[in-house]
Scaffold this motif. Structure first.
Motif, PDB file in Angstrom:
ATOM      1  N   LYS A 143      15.104  -0.778  48.950  1.00 46.91           N
ATOM      2  CA  LYS A 143      16.326  -1.580  49.049  1.00 46.91           C
ATOM      3  C   LYS A 143      16.891  -1.972  47.697  1.00 46.91           C
ATOM      4  N   VAL A 144      16.059  -1.891  46.654  1.00 40.76           N
ATOM      5  CA  VAL A 144      16.506  -2.290  45.318  1.00 40.76           C
ATOM      6  C   VAL A 144      15.988  -1.275  44.306  1.00 40.76           C
ATOM      7  N   LEU A 159      21.544  -1.311  45.332  1.00 45.85           N
ATOM      8  CA  LEU A 159      21.200  -2.122  46.495  1.00 45.85           C
ATOM      9  C   LEU A 159      21.556  -1.379  47.784  1.00 45.85           C
ATOM     10  N   THR A 165      20.918  -9.764  53.097  1.00 49.73           N
ATOM     11  CA  THR A 165      19.649  -9.381  52.478  1.00 49.73           C
ATOM     12  C   THR A 165      19.652  -9.636  50.987  1.00 49.73           C
ATOM     13  N   TRP A 166      20.682  -9.122  50.271  1.00 50.08           N
ATOM     14  CA  TRP A 166      20.622  -9.154  48.814  1.00 50.08           C
ATOM     15  C   TRP A 166      21.326 -10.344  48.163  1.00 50.08           C
ATOM     16  N   TRP A 169      19.040 -12.901  46.531  1.00 50.15           N
ATOM     17  CA  TRP A 169      18.416 -12.359  45.317  1.00 50.15           C
ATOM     18  C   TRP A 169      19.376 -12.446  44.130  1.00 50.15           C
ATOM     19  N   TRP A 184      13.695  -9.823  39.209  1.00 51.61           N
ATOM     20  CA  TRP A 184      13.822  -8.894  40.337  1.00 51.61           C
ATOM     21  C   TRP A 184      12.449  -8.506  40.878  1.00 51.61           C
ATOM     22  N   VAL A 188      11.641  -9.212  44.605  1.00 55.63           N
ATOM     23  CA  VAL A 188      11.480  -8.012  45.436  1.00 55.63           C
ATOM     24  C   VAL A 188      10.367  -7.164  44.809  1.00 55.63           C
TER      25      VAL A 188
END
Length: 261
Positions: A143-144, A159, A165-166, A169, A184, A188
């Motif tokens: 996802k990242v 992303l 979701t993000w 973050w 990060w 994550v």
């Protein structure tokens, strides 16, 4: 920073009167956060570095345009001399801080229908289409994805997923510090770093590292050499006076004899 005042779409009917409409025929996009080379140089305190950031801009747009199956989205104004990118979507930058501008760029791109997004700026002249391809390949399973910069920041952020979701973050990272990668990885743990580490230019101290990181890049070497070359200084008044006197005396000595009456 001066940015476009309204949104630009290839098809004007695609933009609704109430906001952004989903017009994306593709599922992934490369977002280039752009401002003119002059504005980039001024923001980073690098007087005379417009050519360096123009090179970074041109290479970022060229790399983004070369990625197969990805839509180029330019957020901001890359300047009047930017290479033509007729298929690009153009959005304004919104927000005061870098974090706000990044978050809004991601939100606006998601509203256009893109679920997988890779974001880059103009300050990593070593960026290539291969870096973007690697990021999209990684995003198929993660996802990242991060493009690691030598100073602890990132030159690329990828992303996948919805803002739910993000977005938390994005708001928890200490942007524009050496802690970006660290944050990060804490937020994550499965975030993946690309193999290539690049130098992003944030200050004069980065120029030597940029040069050392790309020894075969002739164009970059030339631009950096021109940037390091001191600007010609005006002669002091006393020296200028002496110099002008010398020119005057020399010109008089070269005159021919007077014509005979």
């Amino acid at each position: 920073m001066k940015t476009d005042s309204k949104l630009h779409f290839p098809d004007a009917s695609a933009a609704s009167a109430t906001g952004l409409a989903a017009i994306a025929p593709r599922s992934r996009a490369v977002v280039v956060l752009a401002r003119s080379p002059r504005a980039e140089a001024r923001a980073k305190g690098l007087k005379g570095a417009e050519a360096l950031f123009a090179l970074g801009r041109d290479r970022a747009l060229e790399a983004a345009s070369a990625v197969h199956g990805a839509q180029l989205v330019i957020v901001g104004s890359p300047g009047p001399q930017a290479p033509p990118t007729p298929s690009a979507l153009r959005l304004p930058q919104r927000g005061r801080s870098f974090r706000e501008r990044l978050e809004n760029a991601l939100l606006d791109t998601h509203r256009l229908g893109f679920e997988t997004v890779v974001v880059v700026g103009l300050d990593a002249p070593g960026l290539t289409a291969g870096d973007l391809d690697d990021a999209f390949t990684t995003l198929k399973r993660q996802k990242v994805v991060l493009g690691p910069a030598q100073d602890g920041g990132v030159y690329l952020l990828g992303l996948r997923g919805s803002p739910d979701t993000w977005r938390p973050w994005i708001r928890s990272v200490r942007w524009q510090t050496r802690h970006v990668q660290e944050d990060w990885q804490r937020l994550v743990p499965e975030a993946t770093r690309l193999r290539r580490e690049l130098v992003d230019v944030d200050a004069a101290a980065d120029l030597q590292q940029v040069s050392a990181s790309a020894p075969q890049d002739v164009v970059l070497k030339w631009v950096l050499a021109a940037l390091r070359r001191p600007a010609p200084q005006p002669l002091p008044r006393s020296s200028a006076t002496v110099f002008l006197s010398f020119l005057s005396a020399s010109s008089l000595s070269r005159r021919g004899p007077p014509l005979a009456a």
